[in-house]
Design an enzyme around this catalytic site. Structure first.
Site, PDB file in Angstrom:
ATOM      1  N   CYS A 121       0.844  -1.195   0.000  1.00 10.98           N
ATOM      2  CA  CYS A 121       0.000   0.000   0.000  1.00 10.98           C
ATOM      3  C   CYS A 121       0.883   1.251   0.000  1.00 10.98           C
ATOM      4  CB  CYS A 121      -0.877  -0.049   1.245  1.00 10.98           C
ATOM      5  SG  CYS A 121      -1.390   1.533   1.870  1.00 10.98           S
ATOM      6  N   GLU A 122       0.620   2.150  -0.947  1.00  2.99           N
ATOM      7  CA  GLU A 122       1.510   3.314  -1.058  1.00  2.99           C
ATOM      8  C   GLU A 122       1.238   4.376   0.009  1.00  2.99           C
ATOM      9  OE1 GLU A 122       0.898   4.733  -5.018  1.00  2.99           O
ATOM     10  OE2 GLU A 122      -0.689   6.117  -4.443  1.00  2.99           O
ATOM     11  N   HIS A 123       0.115   4.236   0.728  1.00  2.00           N
ATOM     12  CA  HIS A 123      -0.165   5.211   1.791  1.00  2.00           C
ATOM     13  C   HIS A 123       0.562   4.877   3.086  1.00  2.00           C
ATOM     14  CE1 HIS A 123      -4.140   5.812  -0.523  1.00  2.00           C
ATOM     15  NE2 HIS A 123      -3.247   6.696  -0.900  1.00  2.00           N
ATOM     16  N   HIS A 124       0.723   3.574   3.342  1.00  2.00           N
ATOM     17  CA  HIS A 124       1.314   3.167   4.619  1.00  2.00           C
ATOM     18  C   HIS A 124       2.532   2.263   4.473  1.00  2.00           C
ATOM     19  CE1 HIS A 124      -2.980   4.065   5.510  1.00  2.00           C
ATOM     20  NE2 HIS A 124      -2.494   4.579   6.619  1.00  2.00           N
ATOM     21  N   GLN A 162      -5.027  -0.148  -5.007  1.00  2.00           N
ATOM     22  CA  GLN A 162      -5.584  -1.300  -5.731  1.00  2.00           C
ATOM     23  C   GLN A 162      -6.222  -0.899  -7.055  1.00  2.00           C
ATOM     24  OE1 GLN A 162      -7.816  -3.983  -3.228  1.00  2.00           O
ATOM     25  NE2 GLN A 162      -8.935  -4.814  -4.975  1.00  2.00           N
ATOM     26  N   HIS A 190      -6.060  -5.504   2.657  1.00  2.00           N
ATOM     27  CA  HIS A 190      -5.084  -4.443   2.905  1.00  2.00           C
ATOM     28  C   HIS A 190      -4.677  -4.481   4.372  1.00  2.00           C
ATOM     29  CE1 HIS A 190      -5.623  -2.021  -0.899  1.00  2.00           C
ATOM     30  NE2 HIS A 190      -6.485  -3.015  -1.003  1.00  2.00           N
ATOM     31  N   CYS A 192      -3.088  -2.350   5.915  1.00  3.53           N
ATOM     32  CA  CYS A 192      -3.241  -1.050   6.580  1.00  3.53           C
ATOM     33  C   CYS A 192      -4.643  -0.920   7.157  1.00  3.53           C
ATOM     34  CB  CYS A 192      -2.951   0.095   5.616  1.00  3.53           C
ATOM     35  SG  CYS A 192      -4.076   0.191   4.229  1.00  3.53           S
TER      36      CYS A 192
HETATM   37  N1  GTP Z   1      -8.917   3.726  -2.571  1.00  6.19           N
HETATM   38  C1  GTP Z   1      -7.921   3.116  -1.916  1.00  6.19           C
HETATM   39  N2  GTP Z   1      -7.638   3.498  -0.656  1.00  6.19           N
HETATM   40  C2  GTP Z   1      -6.644   2.844  -0.027  1.00  6.19           C
HETATM   41  C3  GTP Z   1      -5.914   1.811  -0.606  1.00  6.19           C
HETATM   42  N3  GTP Z   1      -4.996   1.375   0.292  1.00  6.19           N
HETATM   43  C4  GTP Z   1      -5.186   2.119   1.403  1.00  6.19           C
HETATM   44  N4  GTP Z   1      -6.177   3.019   1.221  1.00  6.19           N
HETATM   45  C5  GTP Z   1      -6.744   4.017   2.112  1.00  6.19           C
HETATM   46  O1  GTP Z   1      -6.035   5.205   2.091  1.00  6.19           O
HETATM   47  C6  GTP Z   1      -6.575   6.027   3.122  1.00  6.19           C
HETATM   48  C7  GTP Z   1      -5.570   6.979   3.682  1.00  6.19           C
HETATM   49  O2  GTP Z   1      -6.279   7.772   4.571  1.00  6.19           O
HETATM   50  P1  GTP Z   1      -5.639   8.809   5.632  1.00  6.19           P
HETATM   51  O3  GTP Z   1      -6.747   9.357   6.459  1.00  6.19           O
HETATM   52  O4  GTP Z   1      -4.764   9.761   4.905  1.00  6.19           O
HETATM   53  O5  GTP Z   1      -4.677   7.859   6.475  1.00  6.19           O
HETATM   54  P2  GTP Z   1      -4.866   7.256   7.946  1.00  6.19           P
HETATM   55  O6  GTP Z   1      -5.018   8.369   8.917  1.00  6.19           O
HETATM   56  O7  GTP Z   1      -3.736   6.314   8.186  1.00  6.19           O
HETATM   57  O8  GTP Z   1      -6.250   6.510   7.798  1.00  6.19           O
HETATM   58  P3  GTP Z   1      -6.819   5.210   8.548  1.00  6.19           P
HETATM   59  O9  GTP Z   1      -6.351   4.015   7.761  1.00  6.19           O
HETATM   60  O10 GTP Z   1      -8.302   5.376   8.478  1.00  6.19           O
HETATM   61  O11 GTP Z   1      -6.273   5.183   9.940  1.00  6.19           O
HETATM   62  C8  GTP Z   1      -7.152   5.046   4.139  1.00  6.19           C
HETATM   63  O12 GTP Z   1      -8.546   5.179   4.131  1.00  6.19           O
HETATM   64  C9  GTP Z   1      -6.748   3.674   3.565  1.00  6.19           C
HETATM   65  O13 GTP Z   1      -7.673   2.648   3.885  1.00  6.19           O
HETATM   66  C10 GTP Z   1      -6.243   1.445  -1.933  1.00  6.19           C
HETATM   67  O14 GTP Z   1      -5.642   0.556  -2.553  1.00  6.19           O
HETATM   68  N5  GTP Z   1      -7.249   2.118  -2.536  1.00  6.19           N
HETATM   69 ZN    ZN Z   2      -2.613   1.750   3.387  1.00  8.49          ZN
END
Ligand code: GTP
Ligand code: ZN
Length: 227
Positions: A121-124, A162, A190, A192
């Site tokens: 996952c590129e966010h985490h 994804q 996921h 995360c």
């Molecule tokens: N659409 C999409 N979202 C993703 C994917 N992988 C992770 N995410 C989401 O990216 C979002 C990032 O949200 P933020 O609020 O910036 O991050 P955060 O504070 O860590 O959020 P939480 O996961 O809710 O604790 C989260 O809702 C994740 O679930 C993906 O492949 N597709």
């Molecule tokens: Zn993530």
């Protein structure tokens, strides 16, 4: 302590295949390329910088980098990022693709199911554990079956969302097979979502990308989406 990853190392100015260039161009044209910048660093330079950065992370966490279990962790992470889980950022690693003429005039759906992969996952920067299904209606070209799995794996070896992963596989096969009639569906867990944050242990996410007849024809779409 290992100081480099020179063993088995392909440097990134290595040969880019015609297929890799074709796929990269198709992704850029469709706006689906992973947001990347060419920083001009070699594989070895990337490895060295990431290793140094992780020495900082590990010691900032208060862990003892002189402990024999932890000493090589920055090296392991840097090697894993560059050579393994993010190797798909490097088009020199794009798989060798075997495409043959459709001399046998196959015109029914070719469908590969249960392609397992892991991505990140590129966010985490934590794991995505997924399964892909890919189908196409052959036109002039037939692709070696294992190459479909390899294409899925190549794009999975990037930081991803994804939805983009699903679309990148679609556009890649459309370009290589010279047909719009391609479909990709992914189901993934996921970590995360599972192992942190909302801590949901059971949910999974489905994404689908449909091209050509898979989008226009209910029958073709139904055949793809059915087991
Ligand atoms: N659409 C999409 N979202 C993703 C994917 N992988 C992770 N995410 C989401 O990216 C979002 C990032 O949200 P933020 O609020 O910036 O991050 P955060 O504070 O860590 O959020 P939480 O996961 O809710 O604790 C989260 O809702 C994740 O679930 C993906 O492949 N597709
Ligand atoms: Zn993530």
């Amino acid at each position: 302590m290992k100081a480099n990853i020179a063993e088995n190392s392909t440097v990134n100015h290595a040969f880019l295949s015609d297929e890799a260039k074709q796929v990269r161009d198709a992704l850029i044209k469709s706006g689906l390329e992973t947001p990347m910048i060419d920083n001009g660093l070699t594989t070895e330079e990337k490895y060295q910088r990431i290793k140094t950065a992780f020495e900082d992370v590990v010691s900032t966490l208060g862990l003892d980098l002189t402990d024999d279990s932890l000493a090589e962790t920055p090296h392991r992470i840097a090697k894993m990022y560059v050579k393994e889980i993010f190797s798909g950022l490097d088009y020199t690693q794009f798989p060798k693709i075997t495409v043959i003429e459709n001399k046998m005039n196959v015109d029914e759906m070719v469908k590969v199911s249960d392609i397992s992969f892991t991505s990140t996952c590129e966010h985490h920067f934590v794991t995505i554990d997924g399964m892909a299904k890919v189908a196409y209606l052959p036109k002039n070209k037939i692709i070696g079956l294992s190459k479909i799995n390899r294409i899925v794996r190549f794009f999975a070896q990037r930081p991803q969302v994804q939805e983009r992963l699903t679309q990148q596989i679609l556009v890649t096969l459309q370009a290589l097979l010279e047909t719009d009639n391609v479909a990709v569906s992914i189901s993934a867990v996921h970590y995360c979502v599972k192992a942190r944050g909302v801590m949901d242990a059971s949910s999974s996410t489905q994404t689908t990308a449909l091209g050509g007849l898979f989008k226009r024809s209910d029958k073709t779409r139904g055949e793809f989406l059915a087991q």
